[in-house]
Scaffold this active site. Structure first.
Site, mmCIF file in Angstrom:
data_model
loop_
_atom_site.group_PDB
_atom_site.id
_atom_site.type_symbol
_atom_site.label_atom_id
_atom_site.label_comp_id
_atom_site.label_asym_id
_atom_site.label_seq_id
_atom_site.Cartn_x
_atom_site.Cartn_y
_atom_site.Cartn_z
ATOM 1 N N CYS A 229 0.813 -1.236 0.000
ATOM 2 C CA CYS A 229 0.000 0.000 0.000
ATOM 3 C C CYS A 229 0.839 1.275 0.000
ATOM 4 O O CYS A 229 0.319 2.355 -0.247
ATOM 5 C CB CYS A 229 -0.957 -0.009 1.185
ATOM 6 S SG CYS A 229 -2.032 -1.432 1.189
ATOM 7 N N HIS B 95 -3.259 7.174 3.134
ATOM 8 C CA HIS B 95 -3.718 5.915 2.541
ATOM 9 C C HIS B 95 -5.099 5.588 3.112
ATOM 10 O O HIS B 95 -5.314 5.633 4.325
ATOM 11 C CB HIS B 95 -2.718 4.807 2.867
ATOM 12 C CG HIS B 95 -3.209 3.440 2.538
ATOM 13 N ND1 HIS B 95 -3.843 3.151 1.341
ATOM 14 C CD2 HIS B 95 -3.182 2.271 3.250
ATOM 15 C CE1 HIS B 95 -4.172 1.866 1.345
ATOM 16 N NE2 HIS B 95 -3.791 1.315 2.470
ATOM 17 N N ASN C 267 -10.310 -0.180 0.846
ATOM 18 C CA ASN C 267 -8.851 -0.071 0.747
ATOM 19 C C ASN C 267 -8.406 -0.563 -0.630
ATOM 20 O O ASN C 267 -8.511 -1.760 -0.923
ATOM 21 C CB ASN C 267 -8.235 -0.910 1.876
ATOM 22 C CG ASN C 267 -6.717 -0.882 1.880
ATOM 23 O OD1 ASN C 267 -6.083 -0.431 0.919
ATOM 24 N ND2 ASN C 267 -6.124 -1.360 2.959
HETATM 25 C C1 LIG Z 1 -9.797 -5.136 10.652
HETATM 26 C C2 LIG Z 1 -10.384 -4.245 11.722
HETATM 27 C C3 LIG Z 1 -11.474 -3.365 11.142
HETATM 28 C C4 LIG Z 1 -11.013 -5.146 12.793
HETATM 29 O O1 LIG Z 1 -11.555 -4.325 13.824
HETATM 30 P P1 LIG Z 1 -11.290 -4.722 15.339
HETATM 31 O O2 LIG Z 1 -12.021 -3.726 16.149
HETATM 32 O O3 LIG Z 1 -9.807 -4.804 15.520
HETATM 33 O O4 LIG Z 1 -12.002 -6.110 15.433
HETATM 34 P P2 LIG Z 1 -11.406 -7.519 15.896
HETATM 35 O O5 LIG Z 1 -10.483 -8.050 14.857
HETATM 36 O O6 LIG Z 1 -10.886 -7.380 17.289
HETATM 37 O O7 LIG Z 1 -12.707 -8.392 15.909
HETATM 38 C C5 LIG Z 1 -13.757 -8.156 16.822
HETATM 39 C C6 LIG Z 1 -14.880 -9.131 16.548
HETATM 40 O O8 LIG Z 1 -15.519 -8.779 15.319
HETATM 41 C C7 LIG Z 1 -15.592 -9.925 14.475
HETATM 42 N N1 LIG Z 1 -15.522 -9.484 13.090
HETATM 43 C C8 LIG Z 1 -14.430 -9.359 12.318
HETATM 44 N N2 LIG Z 1 -14.793 -8.941 11.091
HETATM 45 C C9 LIG Z 1 -16.135 -8.815 11.094
HETATM 46 C C10 LIG Z 1 -17.088 -8.418 10.144
HETATM 47 N N3 LIG Z 1 -16.734 -8.081 8.886
HETATM 48 N N4 LIG Z 1 -18.371 -8.395 10.502
HETATM 49 C C11 LIG Z 1 -18.780 -8.738 11.737
HETATM 50 N N5 LIG Z 1 -17.922 -9.123 12.703
HETATM 51 C C12 LIG Z 1 -16.606 -9.158 12.375
HETATM 52 C C13 LIG Z 1 -14.420 -10.767 14.865
HETATM 53 O O9 LIG Z 1 -14.627 -12.111 14.498
HETATM 54 C C14 LIG Z 1 -14.403 -10.578 16.367
HETATM 55 O O10 LIG Z 1 -15.377 -11.400 16.919
HETATM 56 P P3 LIG Z 1 -15.071 -12.241 18.266
HETATM 57 O O11 LIG Z 1 -14.756 -11.198 19.298
HETATM 58 O O12 LIG Z 1 -16.333 -12.975 18.480
HETATM 59 O O13 LIG Z 1 -13.888 -13.082 17.942
HETATM 60 C C15 LIG Z 1 -9.285 -3.356 12.374
HETATM 61 O O14 LIG Z 1 -8.440 -4.131 13.169
HETATM 62 C C16 LIG Z 1 -8.477 -2.640 11.326
HETATM 63 O O15 LIG Z 1 -8.970 -1.816 10.609
HETATM 64 N N6 LIG Z 1 -7.162 -2.919 11.250
HETATM 65 C C17 LIG Z 1 -6.316 -2.325 10.238
HETATM 66 C C18 LIG Z 1 -6.578 -2.977 8.915
HETATM 67 C C19 LIG Z 1 -5.865 -2.323 7.782
HETATM 68 O O16 LIG Z 1 -5.820 -1.132 7.695
HETATM 69 N N7 LIG Z 1 -5.313 -3.147 6.900
HETATM 70 C C20 LIG Z 1 -4.678 -2.720 5.708
HETATM 71 C C21 LIG Z 1 -3.393 -2.052 5.950
HETATM 72 S S1 LIG Z 1 -2.686 -1.552 4.470
#
Ligand SMILES: CC(C)(COP(=O)(O)OP(=O)(O)OC[C@H]1O[C@@H](n2cnc3c(N)ncnc32)[C@H](O)[C@@H]1OP(=O)(O)O)[C@@H](O)C(=O)NCCC(=O)NCCS
Length: 319
Positions: free
Chosen positions: A108, A242, A272
């Site tokens: 990215c 980004h 993204n």
């Molecule tokens: C991916 C992201 C949105 C997840 O959000 P989060 O608040 O960290 O959520 P978690 O991963 O802790 O998951 C929390 C719960 O939601 C659930 N969950 C994950 N994706 C889900 C979705 N699309 N819909 C519903 N529930 C979801 C998980 O399974 C978890 O459930 P559990 O507690 O029963 O296990 C966040 O971590 C993020 O944006 N990270 C950066 C990603 C990024 O920018 N990547 C590219 C970089 S170039």
């Protein structure tokens, strides 16, 4: 260096959160509250090379530059249907260019790496007009049964034409070898000599670790380029980050103590799109007339690797 023209191209299929909820255990409420993403444009019958060519033509037209006057083409791309020839070769053919070209993969952060390479080529006297095309289809990297990753991404292409100038005031790129927080693996063709176990592993991501690294690296990179350029954060008109997650944009904004109105975003509509996200957003702002001569712009990106990059530009496109 200065940016002389911008362009972009998007696939035609709009995939909303509600459409995702029809086959995944997810909801519009979860996706919007955690990421800000409402919908994304994704590949269906298109080819990424056609999007890349279209964005390139768009940028050439905006710059008023003929493809034959381009001295070097850099394509930033993580995956596409071709392993070889490179995407830049396909763009080269599509626009009828006559210069050398190369692909880079800095995930990215690719747009920032491409800008730095372009500046180095110019400084070395090896090229004057350079076409940078960032074209990505991350929706072909994820497992569409994995709600933790597939809801985050969209596809698209963004391009710029850069030429000689004095607009780039500071640029930096970095890498820390956190190779396990965001990766995808794929099998190569078998040979009679390979006996090790190989498997396709769709995109894997440690979401919270990526989130924290993204916010902290962005803040450091932005502060570093502003310091190098001798510009106070308050003097910066646009922080173009980004577009991975609206919460990352808001987090960076808050910790830098700036006004959110200086942080444009379109992640709501595209998700993204990897290295294409900054040039796509820049093109949107340029075509909308948001950018005024003398505006100070910061670009900041982060991605798999863990790569990061930022730069500070004083905008003077039409001078
Ligand atoms: C991916 C992201 C949105 C997840 O959000 P989060 O608040 O960290 O959520 P978690 O991963 O802790 O998951 C929390 C719960 O939601 C659930 N969950 C994950 N994706 C889900 C979705 N699309 N819909 C519903 N529930 C979801 C998980 O399974 C978890 O459930 P559990 O507690 O029963 O296990 C966040 O971590 C993020 O944006 N990270 C950066 C990603 C990024 O920018 N990547 C590219 C970089 S170039």
């Amino acid at each position: 260096m200065k940016i002389k023209g911008t362009g972009s191209a998007h696939p035609s299929l709009t995939l909303t959160n509600d459409m995702l909820a029809e086959f995944l255990d997810t909801s519009d409420e979860w996706i919007v509250s955690r990421t800000g993403i409402k919908q994304r444009q994704i590949m269906s019958d298109e080819n990424l090379k056609d999007l890349a060519i279209s964005a390139a033509k768009n940028a050439l037209e905006d710059a008023g530059t003929d493809a034959r006057d381009i001295d070097f083409i850099i394509c930033s791309n993580v995956v596409n249907e071709y392993v070889t020839p490179s995407l830049s070769c396909l763009v080269h053919k599509g626009i009828d260019a006559s210069c050398p070209c190369v692909d880079i993969n800095a995930a990215c952060s690719g747009f920032l790496y491409a800008l730095q390479i372009a500046e180095a080529y110019q400084k070395a006297g090896m090229a004057k007009n350079i076409l940078i095309v960032c074209a990505e289809e991350p929706t072909r990297m994820v497992d569409w049964n994995d709600r933790r990753t597939c809801v985050l991404f969209g596809d698209g292409a963004g391009a710029v034409v850069v030429t000689e100038g004095d607009d780039l005031k500071a640029i930096k790129v970095t890498n820390t070898s956190k190779t396990d927080v965001l990766y995808e693996q794929r099998c190569l063709e078998p040979t009679p000599f390979i006996s090790k176990e190989e498997q396709n592993i769709p995109l894997q991501m440690k979401g919270q670790e990526v989130f924290k690294s993204a916010v902290s690296s962005s803040i450091k990179d932005i502060t570093d380029v502003a310091t190098e350029a001798g510009v106070a954060l308050e003097e910066i008109d646009w922080f173009i980050l980004h577009q991975a997650n609206l919460r990352i944009v808001e987090g960076v904004c808050k910790l830098l103590r700036q006004d959110l109105s200086k942080f444009p975003h379109n992640v709501e509509f595209y998700g993204n799109t990897s290295s294409a996200s900054i040039p796509m957003l820049l093109d949107e702002m340029n075509k909308r007339g948001d950018l005024k001569d003398g505006d100070k712009l910061v670009f900041s990106a982060f991605g798999a690797g863990f790569t990061t990059g930022a730069c500070l530009i004083e905008w003077s496109a039409k001078k």
